[in-house]
Enzyme design. Structure first.
Site, PDB file in Angstrom:
ATOM      1  N   ASN A  17       3.727  -4.856   5.901  1.00 54.68           N
ATOM      2  CA  ASN A  17       2.486  -4.298   6.260  1.00 54.68           C
ATOM      3  C   ASN A  17       1.521  -5.133   7.073  1.00 54.68           C
ATOM      4  O   ASN A  17       0.790  -4.859   7.966  1.00 54.68           O
ATOM      5  CB  ASN A  17       2.279  -3.384   5.040  1.00 54.68           C
ATOM      6  CG  ASN A  17       3.070  -2.117   5.160  1.00 54.68           C
ATOM      7  OD1 ASN A  17       2.794  -1.234   5.831  1.00 54.68           O
ATOM      8  ND2 ASN A  17       3.755  -2.003   4.147  1.00 54.68           N
ATOM      9  N   ARG A  93      -0.713  -6.766  -8.021  1.00 52.71           N
ATOM     10  CA  ARG A  93      -1.546  -6.711  -9.389  1.00 52.71           C
ATOM     11  C   ARG A  93      -2.575  -5.706  -9.304  1.00 52.71           C
ATOM     12  O   ARG A  93      -3.139  -5.374  -8.219  1.00 52.71           O
ATOM     13  CB  ARG A  93      -2.347  -8.152  -9.341  1.00 52.71           C
ATOM     14  CG  ARG A  93      -1.351  -8.944 -10.218  1.00 52.71           C
ATOM     15  CD  ARG A  93      -2.009 -10.348 -10.221  1.00 52.71           C
ATOM     16  NE  ARG A  93      -3.178 -10.663 -10.985  1.00 52.71           N
ATOM     17  CZ  ARG A  93      -3.110 -10.797 -12.101  1.00 52.71           C
ATOM     18  NH1 ARG A  93      -1.981 -10.681 -13.013  1.00 52.71           N
ATOM     19  NH2 ARG A  93      -4.100 -10.869 -13.094  1.00 52.71           N
ATOM     20  N   ASN A 109      -5.411   0.884   0.007  1.00 48.88           N
ATOM     21  CA  ASN A 109      -4.106   0.432  -0.411  1.00 48.88           C
ATOM     22  C   ASN A 109      -2.836   1.261   0.446  1.00 48.88           C
ATOM     23  O   ASN A 109      -3.229   2.239   0.672  1.00 48.88           O
ATOM     24  CB  ASN A 109      -3.860   0.674  -1.780  1.00 48.88           C
ATOM     25  CG  ASN A 109      -2.248   0.222  -2.164  1.00 48.88           C
ATOM     26  OD1 ASN A 109      -1.837  -0.794  -1.896  1.00 48.88           O
ATOM     27  ND2 ASN A 109      -1.867   0.979  -3.274  1.00 48.88           N
ATOM     28  N   SER A 138       1.350   6.788   1.749  1.00 51.14           N
ATOM     29  CA  SER A 138       0.010   7.133   1.515  1.00 51.14           C
ATOM     30  C   SER A 138      -1.024   6.026   1.686  1.00 51.14           C
ATOM     31  O   SER A 138      -0.659   5.125   1.292  1.00 51.14           O
ATOM     32  CB  SER A 138      -0.353   7.970   0.435  1.00 51.14           C
ATOM     33  OG  SER A 138       0.393   8.881   0.206  1.00 51.14           O
ATOM     34  N   GLU A 145      -8.100   3.708 -11.289  1.00 50.85           N
ATOM     35  CA  GLU A 145      -6.955   4.228 -11.733  1.00 50.85           C
ATOM     36  C   GLU A 145      -5.873   3.807 -10.758  1.00 50.85           C
ATOM     37  O   GLU A 145      -6.255   4.048  -9.345  1.00 50.85           O
ATOM     38  CB  GLU A 145      -7.082   5.634 -11.563  1.00 50.85           C
ATOM     39  CG  GLU A 145      -7.995   6.278 -12.740  1.00 50.85           C
ATOM     40  CD  GLU A 145      -7.687   6.051 -14.048  1.00 50.85           C
ATOM     41  OE1 GLU A 145      -6.141   6.010 -14.196  1.00 50.85           O
ATOM     42  OE2 GLU A 145      -8.534   5.224 -14.940  1.00 50.85           O
ATOM     43  N   LEU A 146      -5.020   3.501 -10.918  1.00 52.53           N
ATOM     44  CA  LEU A 146      -3.612   3.068 -10.030  1.00 52.53           C
ATOM     45  C   LEU A 146      -3.293   4.098  -9.200  1.00 52.53           C
ATOM     46  O   LEU A 146      -2.929   5.328  -9.662  1.00 52.53           O
ATOM     47  CB  LEU A 146      -2.325   2.768 -11.143  1.00 52.53           C
ATOM     48  CG  LEU A 146      -1.263   2.117 -10.372  1.00 52.53           C
ATOM     49  CD1 LEU A 146      -1.470   0.575  -9.799  1.00 52.53           C
ATOM     50  CD2 LEU A 146       0.067   1.788 -11.089  1.00 52.53           C
ATOM     51  N   ASP A 147      -3.339   3.692  -8.074  1.00 49.73           N
ATOM     52  CA  ASP A 147      -2.652   4.738  -6.744  1.00 49.73           C
ATOM     53  C   ASP A 147      -3.427   6.074  -6.887  1.00 49.73           C
ATOM     54  O   ASP A 147      -2.850   7.111  -6.632  1.00 49.73           O
ATOM     55  CB  ASP A 147      -1.124   4.975  -7.197  1.00 49.73           C
ATOM     56  CG  ASP A 147      -0.470   3.493  -7.036  1.00 49.73           C
ATOM     57  OD1 ASP A 147      -1.037   2.638  -6.171  1.00 49.73           O
ATOM     58  OD2 ASP A 147       0.677   3.385  -7.500  1.00 49.73           O
ATOM     59  N   GLU A 176       5.201   3.415   7.469  1.00 49.61           N
ATOM     60  CA  GLU A 176       4.170   2.654   6.868  1.00 49.61           C
ATOM     61  C   GLU A 176       3.530   1.738   7.974  1.00 49.61           C
ATOM     62  O   GLU A 176       2.258   1.767   7.904  1.00 49.61           O
ATOM     63  CB  GLU A 176       4.619   1.612   5.431  1.00 49.61           C
ATOM     64  CG  GLU A 176       5.066   2.506   4.265  1.00 49.61           C
ATOM     65  CD  GLU A 176       5.432   1.696   3.365  1.00 49.61           C
ATOM     66  OE1 GLU A 176       4.647   0.534   3.098  1.00 49.61           O
ATOM     67  OE2 GLU A 176       6.118   1.847   2.518  1.00 49.61           O
TER      68      GLU A 176
HETATM   69  C1  GRF Z   1       5.461  -1.303   0.802  1.00 45.49           C
HETATM   70  O1  GRF Z   1       6.433  -0.561   0.674  1.00 45.49           O
HETATM   71  C2  GRF Z   1       4.091  -0.869   0.227  1.00 45.49           C
HETATM   72  O2  GRF Z   1       4.071   0.604   0.274  1.00 45.49           O
HETATM   73  C3  GRF Z   1       4.237  -1.099  -1.348  1.00 45.49           C
HETATM   74  O3  GRF Z   1       4.746  -2.495  -1.389  1.00 45.49           O
HETATM   75  C4  GRF Z   1       5.518  -2.516  -0.348  1.00 45.49           C
HETATM   76  C5  GRF Z   1       5.074  -4.023   0.435  1.00 45.49           C
HETATM   77  O4  GRF Z   1       6.020  -4.058   1.333  1.00 45.49           O
HETATM   78  N1  GRF Z   1       2.920  -1.172  -1.774  1.00 45.49           N
HETATM   79  P1  GRF Z   1       5.471  -5.578   2.427  1.00 45.49           P
HETATM   80  O5  GRF Z   1       5.248  -6.701   1.682  1.00 45.49           O
HETATM   81  O6  GRF Z   1       4.231  -4.834   3.130  1.00 45.49           O
HETATM   82  O7  GRF Z   1       6.607  -5.507   3.440  1.00 45.49           O
END
Ligand code: GRF
Length: 190
Positions: A17, A93, A109, A138, A145-147, A176
């Site tokens: 990502n 983390r 995130n 998303s 709070e987480l996510d 993504e």
């Molecule tokens: C992705 O699926 C992201 O949504 C999640 O962790 C994964 C990370 O993958 N939070 P990368 O390191 O971006 O390839």
């Protein structure tokens, strides 16, 4: 065009990502620049990708450190680099409440589920086990709070008969990579 928004990306792993954000930022009309990549895992593969792309990186293991102490190191790196926006990209983390409060509304995130469904880990297996017919990803604002913070954008994919967590993860990951740059561009310009 106005000066680009300076984004710091936090990673713990492969950084695909992050790479999608770096790639998108190359476009002259992209409103953000990936100015720094930070990691809590010194040998995270994504760090090498960032360096190859000419992006400044810094890494330090969090092991043996208190959460707030480690996050103070992150904050110091961000301040020195003049970073205003933070994008978590596979950063494994929890951030301390103090760090989040100091940058409230400017940390995002990407999470591999259609939030609010399946917060936390193992999202793809849980979506399959729940007999969901669709999955996705998303982008949301990070809160304590987480996510849990406000969702800025989502992309959906079907869950197909015979899908495994891996096959589903691959389908979601492609989304993504499309979604994150688009949402981040909107976010820094809104
Ligand atoms: C992705 O699926 C992201 O949504 C999640 O962790 C994964 C990370 O993958 N939070 P990368 O390191 O971006 O390839």
């Amino acid at each position: 065009m106005a000066e680009k928004a300076r984004v710091g990306v936090l990673i713990s792993g492969r950084g695909s990502n992050m790479a999608a954000l770096i790639e998108a930022a190359r476009a002259p009309d992209c409103p953000f620049a990936v100015s720094l990549v930070l990691s809590n895992v010194p040998d995270a593969p994504g760090l090498a990708l960032a360096r190859e792309a000419g992006i400044a990186t810094a890494a330090m293991s969090h092991k043996g450190m208190k959460r707030a102490e480690f996050d103070a190191w992150i904050e110091a790196q961000l301040v020195v680099a003049g970073i205003e926006w933070v994008a978590l990209a596979g950063y494994m983390r929890l951030l301390s409440p103090g760090f989040i409060a100091g940058r409230a509304g400017r940390i995002v995130n990407i999470h591999p589920s259609l939030l609010p469904a399946h917060k936390g880990l193992d999202t793809h297996q849980r979506a399959i086990d729940a007999s969901d017919t669709k999955a996705g990803c998303s982008v949301h604002i990070v809160t304590a709070e987480l996510d849990d913070g406000p969702v800025l954008g989502q992309a959906e994919v079907p869950i197909l008969p015979g899908d495994t967590a891996d096959s589903l993860a691959e389908r979601v990951l492609a989304e993504e990579h499309r979604l994150y740059p688009k949402v981040l561009a909107d976010f820094v310009t809104r």
